[in-house]
Enzyme design. Structure first.
Site, PDB file in Angstrom:
ATOM      1  N   SER A 143       0.839  -1.307  -0.190  1.00  0.00           N
ATOM      2  CA  SER A 143       0.131  -0.127   0.124  1.00  0.00           C
ATOM      3  C   SER A 143       0.720   1.195  -0.030  1.00  0.00           C
ATOM      4  O   SER A 143       2.188   1.136   0.280  1.00  0.00           O
ATOM      5  CB  SER A 143      -0.879  -0.122   1.200  1.00  0.00           C
ATOM      6  OG  SER A 143      -1.608   1.134   1.527  1.00  0.00           O
ATOM      7  N   TYR A 156      -1.603  -0.733  10.580  1.00  0.00           N
ATOM      8  CA  TYR A 156      -1.996  -1.053   9.398  1.00  0.00           C
ATOM      9  C   TYR A 156      -0.677  -0.862   8.484  1.00  0.00           C
ATOM     10  O   TYR A 156      -0.231  -1.697   7.585  1.00  0.00           O
ATOM     11  CB  TYR A 156      -3.380  -0.442   8.619  1.00  0.00           C
ATOM     12  CG  TYR A 156      -3.469  -0.512   7.256  1.00  0.00           C
ATOM     13  CD1 TYR A 156      -3.953  -1.756   6.920  1.00  0.00           C
ATOM     14  CD2 TYR A 156      -3.204   0.464   6.253  1.00  0.00           C
ATOM     15  CE1 TYR A 156      -4.249  -1.950   5.557  1.00  0.00           C
ATOM     16  CE2 TYR A 156      -3.396   0.209   4.874  1.00  0.00           C
ATOM     17  CZ  TYR A 156      -4.034  -0.982   4.600  1.00  0.00           C
ATOM     18  OH  TYR A 156      -4.121  -1.282   3.359  1.00  0.00           O
TER      19      TYR A 156
END
Ligand code: NAP
Length: 247
Positions: A143, A156
């Site tokens: 990501s 995350y």
């Protein structure tokens, strides 16, 4: 000229929605066989039925990527059905963002289990076959959060940084086996991912970030780019964002 996609057998985790689902559709339209994995088998079966009714080849296998033996069985069944595995896309993930001080420890555990261990189990399941074949391609989904950290995103981001670290270690180790490795690091893409955020204030912040999100096929096109290179060309990372995304 071959597109280097037609005829390939691609296992995709997290294929029941979002990036995985879009990638399954896109790759099967280019002639790949797709093995679809996630927990929601009803969604996978609908997608597989759609692909097969259009003349493609798809197999749906209920899989929880936090369970190592289920992931092994997924890849074993893919090889039993199609004779080989050319590409493993470790895509399943979740993003229940929250500040550390709120101590959402269950969410931390789930992110570590799915986003990190799920990727490792995918590597463990595919690697023995790819070593034997002396060919293969492992695509791991990180990501923008694997490059940058925002408040509320510590865990995350940690999982997505871990995906990049694992992938770079893997890249160096698999040279003798002619295996390619690609990290794909998307920015905001319109999927169900923000639904995993349970904190209302963080959900509101992310709703604004996702206003500029691009469609899931943007990710599928990145997969196609990496897969369709000649075999001696290894695309190691693709980082993309919506043009309007600042973070
Ligand atoms: N969308 C974005 O903006 C974005 C940006 C950067 C990175 N990513 C990454 O892209 C990946 C895909 O996310 P998405 O955006 O497509 O979100 P999504 O629409 O929510 O899809 C997530 C997928 O992961 C699967 N999954 C979750 N837990 C699982 C488990 N324990 N076992 C097996 N499958 C599981 C879900 O299927 P089931 O619930 O049916 O199991 C679903 O198919 C994630 O790794 C995410 O971190 C997304």
């Amino acid at each position: 000229m071959s597109n280097n996609i037609e005829g390939k057998i691609v296992v995709i985790t997290g294929a029941s929605s979002g990036l995985g689902e879009a990638t399954a559709r896109h790759l099967s339209s280019l002639g790949a066989g797709v093995v679809l994995a996630a927990r929601r088998i009803d969604r996978l079966e609908t997608l597989a039925g759609e692909v097969n009714s259009k003349g493609g080849r798809a197999l749906a296998i209920a899989t929880d990527v936090t369970n190592c033996s289920q992931v092994k069985s997924l890849v074993d069944r893919a090889v039993q059905a199609f004779g080989r595995i050319d590409v493993m896309i470790n895509n399943a993930g979740l993003m229940p963002l929250s500040p550390l001080e709120r101590l959402k420890i269950d969410d931390w555990d789930r992110m570590i289990d799915v986003n990190i261990k799920g990727v490792l189990y995918g590597i463990a399941a595919a690697l023995p076959y790819m070593k034997q074949q002396k060919s293969g391609h492992i695509i791991n989904v990180s990501s923008v959060a694997g490059h940058k950290i925002r408040q509320g995103g510590a865990v995350y981001s940690a999982t997505k940084h871990a995906v990049r670290a694992l992938s770079e270690g893997l890249r160096m180790e698999v040279k003798p086996y002619n295996i390619r490795t690609t990290i794909i690091s998307p920015g905001a893409v319109a999927t169900e991912l923000p639904d995993s955020i349970s904190e209302p204030d963080i959900a509101e912040i992310m709703r604004k970030v996702y206003e500029s999100a691009v469609p899931a096929d943007s990710f599928a096109r990145a997969v196609v780019f990496a897969m369709s290179q000649p075999d001696n060309m290894d695309v190691n990372e693709i980082l993309f964002r919506p043009t309007l995304q600042e973070f």
